[in-house]
Design a protein around this motif. Structure first.
Motif, mmCIF file in Angstrom:
data_model
loop_
_atom_site.group_PDB
_atom_site.id
_atom_site.type_symbol
_atom_site.label_atom_id
_atom_site.label_comp_id
_atom_site.label_asym_id
_atom_site.label_seq_id
_atom_site.Cartn_x
_atom_site.Cartn_y
_atom_site.Cartn_z
ATOM 1 N N ASP A 62 -1.463 3.444 -0.593
ATOM 2 C CA ASP A 62 -1.983 4.807 -0.535
ATOM 3 C C ASP A 62 -3.075 4.953 0.531
ATOM 4 O O ASP A 62 -3.128 5.967 1.233
ATOM 5 C CB ASP A 62 -2.511 5.234 -1.896
ATOM 6 C CG ASP A 62 -1.397 5.434 -2.919
ATOM 7 O OD1 ASP A 62 -0.350 4.754 -2.818
ATOM 8 O OD2 ASP A 62 -1.572 6.259 -3.821
ATOM 9 N N GLU A 63 -3.945 3.956 0.656
ATOM 10 C CA GLU A 63 -4.978 3.986 1.698
ATOM 11 C C GLU A 63 -4.333 3.993 3.077
ATOM 12 O O GLU A 63 -4.764 4.726 3.978
ATOM 13 C CB GLU A 63 -5.910 2.782 1.570
ATOM 14 C CG GLU A 63 -6.821 2.825 0.368
ATOM 15 C CD GLU A 63 -7.534 1.510 0.098
ATOM 16 O OE1 GLU A 63 -8.546 1.546 -0.637
ATOM 17 O OE2 GLU A 63 -7.103 0.445 0.603
ATOM 18 N N THR A 64 -3.282 3.204 3.233
ATOM 19 C CA THR A 64 -2.583 3.131 4.514
ATOM 20 C C THR A 64 -1.940 4.468 4.844
ATOM 21 O O THR A 64 -2.035 4.944 5.974
ATOM 22 C CB THR A 64 -1.522 2.020 4.480
ATOM 23 O OG1 THR A 64 -2.147 0.788 4.098
ATOM 24 C CG2 THR A 64 -0.856 1.852 5.834
ATOM 25 N N ILE A 75 5.503 5.644 2.885
ATOM 26 C CA ILE A 75 4.800 4.388 3.182
ATOM 27 C C ILE A 75 5.021 3.318 2.122
ATOM 28 O O ILE A 75 5.223 2.150 2.443
ATOM 29 C CB ILE A 75 3.292 4.656 3.387
ATOM 30 C CG1 ILE A 75 3.075 5.540 4.619
ATOM 31 C CG2 ILE A 75 2.509 3.363 3.510
ATOM 32 C CD1 ILE A 75 3.592 4.967 5.928
ATOM 33 N N ARG A 76 5.001 3.674 0.853
ATOM 34 C CA ARG A 76 5.154 2.662 -0.206
ATOM 35 C C ARG A 76 6.417 1.814 -0.046
ATOM 36 O O ARG A 76 6.357 0.593 -0.195
ATOM 37 C CB ARG A 76 5.128 3.324 -1.585
ATOM 38 C CG ARG A 76 3.754 3.780 -2.008
ATOM 39 C CD ARG A 76 3.794 4.404 -3.381
ATOM 40 N NE ARG A 76 2.522 5.021 -3.732
ATOM 41 C CZ ARG A 76 2.407 6.048 -4.535
ATOM 42 N NH1 ARG A 76 3.471 6.596 -5.090
ATOM 43 N NH2 ARG A 76 1.219 6.544 -4.809
ATOM 44 N N ASN A 97 -6.237 4.196 -6.833
ATOM 45 C CA ASN A 97 -5.685 5.161 -5.889
ATOM 46 C C ASN A 97 -6.069 6.572 -6.328
ATOM 47 O O ASN A 97 -6.804 6.746 -7.295
ATOM 48 C CB ASN A 97 -4.173 4.973 -5.715
ATOM 49 C CG ASN A 97 -3.403 5.153 -6.997
ATOM 50 O OD1 ASN A 97 -3.850 5.807 -7.935
ATOM 51 N ND2 ASN A 97 -2.221 4.570 -7.053
ATOM 52 N N VAL A 98 -5.582 7.567 -5.644
ATOM 53 C CA VAL A 98 -5.965 8.960 -5.912
ATOM 54 C C VAL A 98 -5.671 9.361 -7.356
ATOM 55 O O VAL A 98 -6.433 10.111 -7.960
ATOM 56 C CB VAL A 98 -5.254 9.912 -4.921
ATOM 57 C CG1 VAL A 98 -5.516 11.367 -5.257
ATOM 58 C CG2 VAL A 98 -5.692 9.611 -3.508
ATOM 59 N N SER A 104 -2.416 -2.451 -5.896
ATOM 60 C CA SER A 104 -2.526 -3.724 -5.186
ATOM 61 C C SER A 104 -3.099 -3.515 -3.796
ATOM 62 O O SER A 104 -2.786 -2.533 -3.128
ATOM 63 C CB SER A 104 -1.141 -4.365 -5.036
ATOM 64 O OG SER A 104 -0.596 -4.665 -6.284
ATOM 65 N N VAL A 105 -3.910 -4.468 -3.374
ATOM 66 C CA VAL A 105 -4.424 -4.498 -2.007
ATOM 67 C C VAL A 105 -3.607 -5.544 -1.269
ATOM 68 O O VAL A 105 -3.394 -6.654 -1.769
ATOM 69 C CB VAL A 105 -5.933 -4.836 -1.976
ATOM 70 C CG1 VAL A 105 -6.429 -4.946 -0.544
ATOM 71 C CG2 VAL A 105 -6.720 -3.781 -2.741
#
Length: 112
Positions: A62-64, A75-76, A97-98, A104-105
């Protein structure tokens, strides 16, 4: 177009030779799932963008997506493909996440 090794190919239901997952976007059945899958070129571009970000820092999917200005839904799956290809791995770290769920990182496996 990227050529796949013969061992990385399979014949779909129509007899067309296509690349196997993770080299090509996957789907579980024909129909809307297959229709919604990005093209091989689109998926390869997204995987490259994800790897570029993970080379800079460890991130959640999600950050990516947020950094890239892309939908998490596009993206996932690239994280799953990169993991299956042995290019990224989960770290021991988790972040919210949001939605508030623990995510996971991921980190890039050198050298790439």
């Amino acid at each position: 177009m990227i050529e796949a090794e013969q061992s990385e190919m399979f014949a779909d239901m129509g007899g067309t030779l296509v690349a196997k997952y993770p080299g090509s976007p996957g789907w579980k059945r024909d129909g809307t799932s297959k229709d919604a899958a990005p093209t091989k070129t689109e998926a390869a571009t997204l995987r490259s963008e994800v790897l570029n970000e993970l080379r800079k820092q460890d991130l959640t999917a999600d950050e990516t997506a947020s950094i890239l200005g892309r939908s998490v839904l596009s993206i996932r799956p690239r994280f799953s493909e990169l993991h299956a290809a042995g290019k990224i791995r989960e770290t021991a770290e988790r972040r919210r996440n949001v939605s508030g769920k623990s995510a996971s990182v991921w980190t890039c496996i050198a050298p790439f």
